[in-house]
Design a protein around this motif. Structure first.
Motif, mmCIF file in Angstrom:
data_model
loop_
_atom_site.group_PDB
_atom_site.id
_atom_site.type_symbol
_atom_site.label_atom_id
_atom_site.label_comp_id
_atom_site.label_asym_id
_atom_site.label_seq_id
_atom_site.Cartn_x
_atom_site.Cartn_y
_atom_site.Cartn_z
ATOM 1 N N TYR A 123 0.835 -1.209 0.000
ATOM 2 C CA TYR A 123 0.000 0.000 0.000
ATOM 3 C C TYR A 123 0.868 1.257 0.000
ATOM 4 O O TYR A 123 0.663 2.178 -0.804
ATOM 5 C CB TYR A 123 -0.920 0.002 1.214
ATOM 6 C CG TYR A 123 -1.718 1.280 1.356
ATOM 7 C CD1 TYR A 123 -2.960 1.412 0.765
ATOM 8 C CD2 TYR A 123 -1.206 2.374 2.065
ATOM 9 C CE1 TYR A 123 -3.685 2.580 0.872
ATOM 10 C CE2 TYR A 123 -1.922 3.558 2.176
ATOM 11 C CZ TYR A 123 -3.159 3.649 1.582
ATOM 12 O OH TYR A 123 -3.869 4.830 1.685
ATOM 13 N N THR A 168 -7.964 7.378 -1.446
ATOM 14 C CA THR A 168 -7.484 6.018 -1.220
ATOM 15 C C THR A 168 -7.369 5.720 0.270
ATOM 16 O O THR A 168 -7.804 4.663 0.752
ATOM 17 C CB THR A 168 -6.113 5.818 -1.893
ATOM 18 O OG1 THR A 168 -6.220 6.137 -3.283
ATOM 19 C CG2 THR A 168 -5.649 4.387 -1.756
ATOM 20 N N SER A 169 -6.779 6.654 1.019
ATOM 21 C CA SER A 169 -6.558 6.436 2.452
ATOM 22 C C SER A 169 -7.874 6.335 3.214
ATOM 23 O O SER A 169 -8.063 5.432 4.038
ATOM 24 C CB SER A 169 -5.700 7.562 3.033
ATOM 25 O OG SER A 169 -4.457 7.647 2.387
ATOM 26 N N THR A 202 -9.769 3.139 2.406
ATOM 27 C CA THR A 202 -9.100 1.994 3.034
ATOM 28 C C THR A 202 -9.332 1.974 4.532
ATOM 29 O O THR A 202 -9.615 0.922 5.123
ATOM 30 C CB THR A 202 -7.591 2.034 2.744
ATOM 31 O OG1 THR A 202 -7.372 2.087 1.331
ATOM 32 C CG2 THR A 202 -6.902 0.803 3.306
ATOM 33 N N ASP A 236 1.405 4.338 -2.935
ATOM 34 C CA ASP A 236 1.193 5.754 -2.646
ATOM 35 C C ASP A 236 2.437 6.574 -2.973
ATOM 36 O O ASP A 236 2.363 7.666 -3.548
ATOM 37 C CB ASP A 236 0.823 5.913 -1.171
ATOM 38 C CG ASP A 236 -0.231 6.991 -0.964
ATOM 39 O OD1 ASP A 236 -0.960 7.300 -1.922
ATOM 40 O OD2 ASP A 236 -0.328 7.518 0.150
ATOM 41 N N ARG A 268 -6.306 12.225 -4.640
ATOM 42 C CA ARG A 268 -6.189 10.785 -4.876
ATOM 43 C C ARG A 268 -5.696 10.092 -3.611
ATOM 44 O O ARG A 268 -6.215 9.039 -3.216
ATOM 45 C CB ARG A 268 -5.238 10.547 -6.042
ATOM 46 C CG ARG A 268 -5.013 9.063 -6.366
ATOM 47 C CD ARG A 268 -3.720 8.576 -5.755
ATOM 48 N NE ARG A 268 -3.589 7.126 -5.858
ATOM 49 C CZ ARG A 268 -2.874 6.389 -5.037
ATOM 50 N NH1 ARG A 268 -2.251 6.946 -4.009
ATOM 51 N NH2 ARG A 268 -2.784 5.081 -5.197
ATOM 52 N N THR A 269 -4.708 10.674 -2.948
ATOM 53 C CA THR A 269 -4.163 10.084 -1.723
ATOM 54 C C THR A 269 -5.226 10.010 -0.631
ATOM 55 O O THR A 269 -5.382 8.986 0.043
ATOM 56 C CB THR A 269 -2.959 10.897 -1.231
ATOM 57 O OG1 THR A 269 -1.940 10.896 -2.242
ATOM 58 C CG2 THR A 269 -2.387 10.314 0.050
#
Length: 302
Positions: free
Chosen positions: A193, A235-236, A239, A197, A231-232
């Motif tokens: 992961y 995703t974070s 998740t 990133d 985007r970060t």
């Protein structure tokens, strides 16, 4: 132009926090070590069969009230089958566990289907193989990123991954949370992961070196990180929501796995921005580092 967040403006504060957390984690690992679970230390495996479906929480509670606080309870196949793992190699442990559970009036009939002992040698082999797998993964990442980007990117990526792994292990060492194979799997997942990133930000930095010809490295990192921030975060957050659901509803068996992912995802998001970015500034990455060397053609004609 959109507003650029000055991530590198607090890089010295981030560096101090990184060093403090890393040293604290390494110190805890050196002093306390990891609380290895039965997967690594060995123990007795007892398979029980109930006449009717049973709740795992009910089994854990009954065992705890009977003094078996270190028992690990899992479902096994059908809803009437339960797997209990305990430290020690007492051949009568299976019957003792069954007698303790028969004291619950709602349990019904209980049959001991098998009792097996897993020696510590198997656990040591699993531990060594897992550690070796982690080192090989980091080595492979170093080679891949160095080939795909440049050695300064590779060093930054591997050191940020090392930071993430140390933080996860430090949390489990500090609070002496059981470290088993599921947690080891979570640590390996954190490596993947965090690398993904970091690569996204690195790729944008490399692209911006071609687009922003007059920008300094720190400005490039700030712009690249700002451009990939949505985007970060997406995703974070997605998740972490999934990991939070696992922690809340996955039960005791998945709690350690979920905690490792929770700490790892947070540390991975942080290290992708600050640890990897700071290392690029200290290694003085320049545009020339990304320009392939010119191969001079030698005229061998007479």
């Amino acid at each position: 132009m959109k507003r650029v967040i000055n991530f590198m403006g607090v890089r010295y504060v981030a560096f101090a926090i990184t060093v403090l957390l890393t040293l604290a984690s390494l110190g805890s690992l050196a002093v306390k070590g990891l609380n290895f679970g039965l997967d690594f230390t060995g123990g007795t495996l007892i398979e029980l069969s109930y006449e009717q479906p049973v709740s795992l929480d009910q089994v854990r509670g009954q065992l705890a009230r009977s003094g078996f606080n270190s028992a690990v309870v899992q479902s096994f196949g059908a809803t009437t089958d339960v797997l209990v793992r305990m430290p020690g190699d007492d051949p009568l442990l299976g019957e003792r566990i069954a007698e303790a559970l028969r004291g619950d009036e709602t349990a019904g009939g209980i049959t001991v289907k098998r009792v097996e002992f897993v020696g510590p040698a198997v656990g040591e082999e699993l531990r060594d193989q897992g550690g070796l797998g982690m080192l090989l993964a980091l080595g492979g990442i170093l080679v891949y990123v160095a080939f795909r980007f440049q050695w300064k990117f590779a060093l930054g990526a591997v050191l940020s991954l090392f930071h993430d792994v140390v933080l996860v292990l430090g949390v489990f060492s500090l609070f002496q949370i059981s470290f088993d194979l599921t947690v080891l799997a979570a640590v390996l997942a954190v490596i993947g992961y965090s690398l993904n990133d970091t690569i996204v930000i690195f790729d944008r930095i490399r692209e911006n070196f071609r687009v922003l010809r007059k920008a300094e490295l720190i400005e490039n990192i700030n712009i690249s990180t700002t451009q990939t921030l949505l985007r970060t975060l997406a995703t974070s957050v997605s998740t972490l929501l999934a990991v939070g659901a696992l922690m809340a509803f996955g039960g005791e068996n998945l709690w350690g796995f979920s905690l490792a992912l929770l700490v790892g995802v947070g540390a991975g998001t942080y290290s992708s921005v600050y640890v990897a970015g700071m290392l690029l500034t200290w290694l003085n990455l320049t545009r020339d580092d990304l320009i392939p060397p010119v191969v001079e053609e030698v005229d061998e004609r007479p």
